[in-house]
Design a protein around this motif. Structure first.
Motif: not given
Length: 274
Positions: A140, A142, A168, A170, A172, A201, A212-215
């Motif tokens: 990952s 980030v 991956k 991500e 943030v 993202a 692509v994830g996001w938080d």
């Protein structure tokens, strides 16, 4: 993605702790691992070369010994200038502002002069010692954003790194305090609605063909980001920094500096000259 990871060593076991991560990156992307030692004069070259040869046999790397014309950071930057496809990798003590003003910082100087990202690692108290058989796989990347164009400068590097490592990506964002005067009212609304990081993202996914994830995190930015990734050896934390030195950093603070000191993960740090 960079074709060569150039690990900067000073002869200490502490400096070697970034080696498992550098080797993991090179092993995945098929690049070259090089160990660099900067010495003060010709008389130190033989001992430095002997030390590097021992490390090189252990880690499957090439070696370079550079005699400093001015200082260690200038020599590292000179080596980087010879190879646009190389990235420097440095284990740092991550000293805070005032102490850094008194003692200097090779890592900070390299970040400011490299014109490309730099890999930084500071083992935290619970981090394991570097071992040849320590299996590390980066799964990952980030990327930390704050809603500014400045922070978004890391996105292309983070995306290329994730794609090369088959990891991956991500994104943030840490929600700022309600009283922040640096963020426009419109951007505040966007952040509250989570739309900013979600849009970033989606745009990155389309542009690079990545998962692509996001938080959205909450609280103090440095603390929230550190808590999100702390102690994970499968993560690269990608961030921009304003690369402030010494007393200026002591006055203004730095989220990136806090993450270097506290996160216990490999960082990809970039100083964009916007």
């Amino acid at each position: 993605m960079f074709q060569e990871v150039m690990v900067c060593l000073d002869g200490s076991l502490f400096a070697e702790k970034i080696l498992p991560y550098a080797q993991a990156i090179v092993g995945t992307v098929g690049g070259k691992l090089t160990l660099l030692r900067v010495v003060a004069n010709e008389g130190e070259s033989a001992a430095a070369e002997s030390y590097l040869q021992v490390c090189a046999r252990r880690w499957g790397a090439g070696i370079k010994v550079q005699i400093a014309r001015l200082d260690a950071e200038s020599s590292i930057l000179e080596e980087l200038s010879k190879n646009p496809g190389a990235i420097a990798a440095i284990t740092t003590h991550g000293r805070s502002g005032l102490l850094e003003a008194l003692m200097g910082s090779v890592a900070l100087s390299v970040i400011r002069g490299a014109r490309r990202p730099v890999l930084l690692y500071r083992p935290w108290a619970a981090a394991k010692a570097a071992e040849k058989d320590q299996e590390i796989k980066i799964s990952s990347v980030v990327a930390a954003l704050d809603g500014s164009e400045f922070s978004e400068s890391i996105l292309s590097f983070a995306a290329e790194t994730a794609r090369s490592l088959k990891a991956k990506l991500e994104l943030v964002q840490v929600l700022p305090s309600q009283g922040s005067e640096e963020i426009s009212a419109k951007l505040k609304r966007d952040i509250v609605e989570y739309s900013y990081v979600r849009r970033q993202a989606e745009a990155t996914r389309r542009g690079y063909g990545l998962e692509v994830g996001w938080d959205v995190l909450h609280g103090d930015p440095g603390e929230a980001i550190c808590n999100h990734v702390q102690g994970r050896d499968d993560v690269i934390l990608a961030m921009t920094t304003r690369a402030r030195a010494g007393l200026e950093q002591a006055v203004f603070g730095s989220v990136t500096s806090e993450c270097v000191r506290r996160a216990g993960v490999l960082l990809l740090v970039y100083w964009p000259r916007l």
